[in-house]
Design a protein around this motif. Structure first.
Motif, PDB file in Angstrom:
ATOM      1  N   GLY A  39       0.775  -1.229   0.000  1.00 41.55           N
ATOM      2  CA  GLY A  39       0.000   0.000   0.000  1.00 41.55           C
ATOM      3  C   GLY A  39       0.806   1.278   0.000  1.00 41.55           C
ATOM      4  N   THR A  40       2.115   1.171  -0.052  1.00 40.94           N
ATOM      5  CA  THR A  40       2.982   2.346  -0.059  1.00 40.94           C
ATOM      6  C   THR A  40       3.616   2.520  -1.430  1.00 40.94           C
ATOM      7  N   ALA A  41       3.589   3.756  -1.933  1.00 45.54           N
ATOM      8  CA  ALA A  41       4.198   4.062  -3.225  1.00 45.54           C
ATOM      9  C   ALA A  41       5.517   4.789  -3.010  1.00 45.54           C
ATOM     10  N   SER A  42       6.514   4.426  -3.816  1.00 46.88           N
ATOM     11  CA  SER A  42       7.813   5.091  -3.769  1.00 46.88           C
ATOM     12  C   SER A  42       8.235   5.455  -5.184  1.00 46.88           C
ATOM     13  N   ILE A  43       8.782   6.651  -5.344  1.00 53.14           N
ATOM     14  CA  ILE A  43       9.313   7.044  -6.649  1.00 53.14           C
ATOM     15  C   ILE A  43      10.679   6.390  -6.806  1.00 53.14           C
ATOM     16  N   LEU A  44      10.808   5.563  -7.842  1.00 49.93           N
ATOM     17  CA  LEU A  44      12.057   4.836  -8.080  1.00 49.93           C
ATOM     18  C   LEU A  44      12.937   5.511  -9.121  1.00 49.93           C
ATOM     19  N   GLY A  45      12.332   6.348  -9.972  1.00 50.18           N
ATOM     20  CA  GLY A  45      13.106   7.043 -10.991  1.00 50.18           C
ATOM     21  C   GLY A  45      12.292   8.135 -11.654  1.00 50.18           C
ATOM     22  N   LEU A  46      12.987   9.130 -12.194  1.00 48.79           N
ATOM     23  CA  LEU A  46      12.350  10.241 -12.906  1.00 48.79           C
ATOM     24  C   LEU A  46      12.966  10.352 -14.296  1.00 48.79           C
ATOM     25  N   TYR A  47      12.106  10.610 -15.303  1.00 51.38           N
ATOM     26  CA  TYR A  47      12.562  10.585 -16.694  1.00 51.38           C
ATOM     27  C   TYR A  47      11.964  11.732 -17.497  1.00 51.38           C
ATOM     28  N   ALA A  48      12.692  12.159 -18.509  1.00 52.04           N
ATOM     29  CA  ALA A  48      12.295  13.296 -19.340  1.00 52.04           C
ATOM     30  C   ALA A  48      11.110  12.973 -20.246  1.00 52.04           C
ATOM     31  N   ASP A  49      11.014  11.732 -20.704  1.00 48.99           N
ATOM     32  CA  ASP A  49       9.881  11.391 -21.570  1.00 48.99           C
ATOM     33  C   ASP A  49       9.351   9.998 -21.252  1.00 48.99           C
ATOM     34  N   LYS A  50       8.147   9.763 -21.690  1.00 58.00           N
ATOM     35  CA  LYS A  50       7.451   8.515 -21.372  1.00 58.00           C
ATOM     36  C   LYS A  50       8.141   7.310 -21.989  1.00 58.00           C
ATOM     37  N   LYS A  51       8.685   7.478 -23.203  1.00 58.05           N
ATOM     38  CA  LYS A  51       9.356   6.359 -23.862  1.00 58.05           C
ATOM     39  C   LYS A  51      10.526   5.842 -23.037  1.00 58.05           C
ATOM     40  N   LEU A  52      11.292   6.745 -22.458  1.00 54.90           N
ATOM     41  CA  LEU A  52      12.425   6.347 -21.627  1.00 54.90           C
ATOM     42  C   LEU A  52      11.944   5.632 -20.358  1.00 54.90           C
ATOM     43  N   ALA A  53      10.875   6.123 -19.765  1.00 54.15           N
ATOM     44  CA  ALA A  53      10.309   5.474 -18.578  1.00 54.15           C
ATOM     45  C   ALA A  53       9.819   4.061 -18.914  1.00 54.15           C
ATOM     46  N   ILE A  54       9.239   3.903 -20.086  1.00 54.38           N
ATOM     47  CA  ILE A  54       8.764   2.578 -20.516  1.00 54.38           C
ATOM     48  C   ILE A  54       9.940   1.624 -20.690  1.00 54.38           C
ATOM     49  N   VAL A  55      11.041   2.110 -21.247  1.00 55.31           N
ATOM     50  CA  VAL A  55      12.242   1.281 -21.385  1.00 55.31           C
ATOM     51  C   VAL A  55      12.691   0.781 -20.013  1.00 55.31           C
ATOM     52  N   LYS A  56      12.651   1.647 -19.019  1.00 55.31           N
ATOM     53  CA  LYS A  56      13.087   1.270 -17.669  1.00 55.31           C
ATOM     54  C   LYS A  56      12.165   0.238 -17.043  1.00 55.31           C
ATOM     55  N   ILE A  57      10.843   0.396 -17.212  1.00 55.25           N
ATOM     56  CA  ILE A  57       9.917  -0.579 -16.629  1.00 55.25           C
ATOM     57  C   ILE A  57      10.023  -1.918 -17.365  1.00 55.25           C
ATOM     58  N   GLU A  58      10.344  -1.889 -18.664  1.00 59.48           N
ATOM     59  CA  GLU A  58      10.559  -3.131 -19.410  1.00 59.48           C
ATOM     60  C   GLU A  58      11.815  -3.850 -18.915  1.00 59.48           C
ATOM     61  N   LYS A  59      12.830  -3.103 -18.493  1.00 64.31           N
ATOM     62  CA  LYS A  59      14.038  -3.716 -17.927  1.00 64.31           C
ATOM     63  C   LYS A  59      13.719  -4.385 -16.591  1.00 64.31           C
ATOM     64  N   ILE A  60      12.836  -3.785 -15.820  1.00 59.13           N
ATOM     65  CA  ILE A  60      12.409  -4.415 -14.563  1.00 59.13           C
ATOM     66  C   ILE A  60      11.659  -5.705 -14.871  1.00 59.13           C
ATOM     67  N   LEU A  61      10.783  -5.666 -15.867  1.00 59.92           N
ATOM     68  CA  LEU A  61      10.055  -6.868 -16.270  1.00 59.92           C
ATOM     69  C   LEU A  61      11.019  -7.972 -16.693  1.00 59.92           C
ATOM     70  N   SER A  62      12.019  -7.624 -17.462  1.00 59.91           N
ATOM     71  CA  SER A  62      13.017  -8.597 -17.894  1.00 59.91           C
ATOM     72  C   SER A  62      13.748  -9.204 -16.703  1.00 59.91           C
ATOM     73  N   ALA A  63      14.083  -8.374 -15.725  1.00 59.10           N
ATOM     74  CA  ALA A  63      14.745  -8.875 -14.524  1.00 59.10           C
ATOM     75  C   ALA A  63      13.844  -9.852 -13.771  1.00 59.10           C
ATOM     76  N   ILE A  64      12.550  -9.542 -13.696  1.00 59.69           N
ATOM     77  CA  ILE A  64      11.593 -10.436 -13.040  1.00 59.69           C
ATOM     78  C   ILE A  64      11.518 -11.762 -13.790  1.00 59.69           C
ATOM     79  N   GLU A  65      11.435 -11.679 -15.119  1.00 55.24           N
ATOM     80  CA  GLU A  65      11.362 -12.897 -15.941  1.00 55.24           C
ATOM     81  C   GLU A  65      12.608 -13.762 -15.793  1.00 55.24           C
ATOM     82  N   ASN A  66      13.748 -13.131 -15.518  1.00 55.42           N
ATOM     83  CA  ASN A  66      15.006 -13.855 -15.360  1.00 55.42           C
ATOM     84  C   ASN A  66      15.284 -14.239 -13.902  1.00 55.42           C
TER      85      ASN A  66
END
Length: 74
Positions: A39-66
């Motif tokens: 139930g607690t939210a934390s800011i993990l990163g800040l980015y200039a554009d949405k595309k860059l933020a999506i790249v970062k969340i996809e890297k987290i997904l990849s880490a989870i998958e691995n």
């Protein structure tokens, strides 16, 4: 999965992640990557554009998958 925030100030065991528009952010912080735990939210990163933020969340997904147990946000 344990995630270390971009600014190295937060280390937490997060189960959900989201990208949201950062209304108060300047030119380099228009989008925020959030991690949620118990139930607690934390800011993990800040980015200039949405595309860059999506790249970062996809890297987290990849880490989870691995089955990584720790990930450091860039």
């Amino acid at each position: 999965m344990f995630v270390l925030s971009q600014n190295k100030e937060i280390l937490g065991d997060f189960s959900k992640f989201a990208i949201e528009k950062n209304i108060c952010g300047g030119k380099e912080a228009k989008f925020a990557l959030f991690g949620y735990t118990e139930g607690t939210a934390s800011i993990l990163g800040l980015y200039a554009d949405k595309k860059l933020a999506i790249v970062k969340i996809e890297k987290i997904l990849s880490a989870i998958e691995n089955n990584q147990t720790v990930y450091m946000v860039e």
